[in-house]
Motif scaffolding. Structure first.
Motif, mmCIF file in Angstrom:
data_model
loop_
_atom_site.group_PDB
_atom_site.id
_atom_site.type_symbol
_atom_site.label_atom_id
_atom_site.label_comp_id
_atom_site.label_asym_id
_atom_site.label_seq_id
_atom_site.Cartn_x
_atom_site.Cartn_y
_atom_site.Cartn_z
ATOM 1 N N ARG A 61 0.848 -1.194 0.000
ATOM 2 C CA ARG A 61 0.000 0.000 0.000
ATOM 3 C C ARG A 61 0.877 1.235 0.000
ATOM 4 O O ARG A 61 2.028 1.200 0.432
ATOM 5 N N GLU A 62 0.326 2.331 -0.439
ATOM 6 C CA GLU A 62 1.080 3.583 -0.528
ATOM 7 C C GLU A 62 1.286 4.244 0.831
ATOM 8 O O GLU A 62 2.263 4.951 1.032
ATOM 9 N N THR A 63 0.365 4.041 1.757
ATOM 10 C CA THR A 63 0.475 4.710 3.059
ATOM 11 C C THR A 63 0.549 3.687 4.189
ATOM 12 O O THR A 63 0.056 2.554 4.061
ATOM 13 N N THR A 64 1.143 4.105 5.282
ATOM 14 C CA THR A 64 1.229 3.239 6.457
ATOM 15 C C THR A 64 -0.163 2.936 7.008
ATOM 16 O O THR A 64 -0.459 1.789 7.360
ATOM 17 N N GLY A 65 -1.036 3.937 7.051
ATOM 18 C CA GLY A 65 -2.398 3.727 7.540
ATOM 19 C C GLY A 65 -3.168 2.748 6.666
ATOM 20 O O GLY A 65 -3.897 1.882 7.166
#
Length: 91
Positions: A61-65
């Motif tokens: 995924r692009e973001t940690t969240g």
């Protein structure tokens, strides 16, 4: 589980090319059936493969969240699918 199924999840999170990646390795009494139960919900950011009794899942995924949310959802789905497979094998 009483049948010796190991549903512990091992996660290895790394950062690759600006995205975040997690690798989950879970073992199941019937890993192929668990994988088949989860595949309809997989997104383009997920890859699964079965090696014997082990299900290997890679999530990027692009973001940690976003990665955390997807990993959390996947672990819950793995737990439910494994419990259903275990129950049906006992019937």
């Amino acid at each position: 589980m009483t049948d010796g199924t190991d549903t512990q999840t091992t996660a290895d999170a790394t950062r690759e090319c600006g995205s975040r990646t997690a690798r989950l390795r879970t073992t199941h009494a019937d890993a192929e059936t668990v994988a088949a139960a989860l595949r309809p919900d997989n997104t383009d950011s997920m890859r699964m493969r079965v090696e014997g009794d082990t299900l290997l899942t890679r999530i990027e995924r692009e973001t940690t969240g976003g990665l955390q949310s997807t990993v959390d959802d996947t672990v819950v789905n793995l737990t439910v699918a494994d419990a259903i497979v275990d129950t049906t094998h006992k019937l």
